[in-house]
Write an enzyme that holds these catalytic residues in place. Structure first.
Site, PDB file in Angstrom:
ATOM      1  CB  THR A  16      -0.938   0.019   1.219  1.00 21.20           C
ATOM      2  OG1 THR A  16      -0.159   0.047   2.416  1.00 21.20           O
ATOM      3  CG2 THR A  16      -1.843  -1.204   1.221  1.00 21.20           C
ATOM      4  CG  ASP A  17      -1.025   4.803  -1.575  1.00 19.32           C
ATOM      5  OD1 ASP A  17      -1.763   4.625  -0.576  1.00 19.32           O
ATOM      6  OD2 ASP A  17      -1.463   5.194  -2.671  1.00 19.32           O
ATOM      7  CG  PHE A  18       0.371   8.569   1.474  1.00 20.81           C
ATOM      8  CD1 PHE A  18      -0.673   9.362   1.919  1.00 20.81           C
ATOM      9  CD2 PHE A  18       0.694   8.586   0.120  1.00 20.81           C
ATOM     10  CE1 PHE A  18      -1.374  10.166   1.027  1.00 20.81           C
ATOM     11  CE2 PHE A  18      -0.004   9.395  -0.766  1.00 20.81           C
ATOM     12  CZ  PHE A  18      -1.046  10.184  -0.311  1.00 20.81           C
TER      13      PHE A  18
END
Length: 133
Positions: A16-18
């Protein structure tokens, strides 16, 4: 021709990203795993194909990828891979990633059959025959 295989993939934190959503490039990895495991379910591993008297590898030539919805950390995705064409030196796959039957991403992928040196080669008949049954 239509051979269908499936693979379940859990979305991990590292995917995942932030924001907690799957980073877009990771769908490429998920679809690669789907194609690799699809070949394995048909009796072929990449290492076995490389170890043949006339070794072969597959390389993505073209991919059209559509993102429909976001997947999130801890989702369980089902990657469905359908072989739609095996001809000459190419294979065409339709792939989709779903969460509980809801479409997350889809792709059409064209792969080329190559020698380890990168030259095109016809897909061997024993490989083609698996997809024509």
């Amino acid at each position: 021709m239509s051979l269908t295989t499936t693979l379940e993939i859990r979305v991990y934190y590292e995917d995942t990203d932030f924001s907690g959503l799957v980073y877009h490039a990771n769908y490429l990895k998920y679809f690669e795993r789907g194609r690799t495991e699809g070949l394995r379910q048909c009796g072929f591993t990449n290492s076995d194909l490389m170890a043949r008297e006339e070794p072969l590898v597959f390389a993505v030539r073209k991919m059209d990828l559509d993102y429909h919805l976001a997947a999130r950390m801890d989702d369980l995705l089902t990657i469905t891979t359908i072989v739609t064409e095996v001809k000459g030196a190419r294979m065409i796959f339709d792939q989709k990633a779903e969460r509980d039957g809801v479409l997350i991403a889809s792709a059409q992928v064209i792969v080329a059959c190559l020698t380890p040196e990168g030259r095109p080669r016809r897909i061997p008949q024993d490989v083609i025959s698996v997809f024509n049954d």
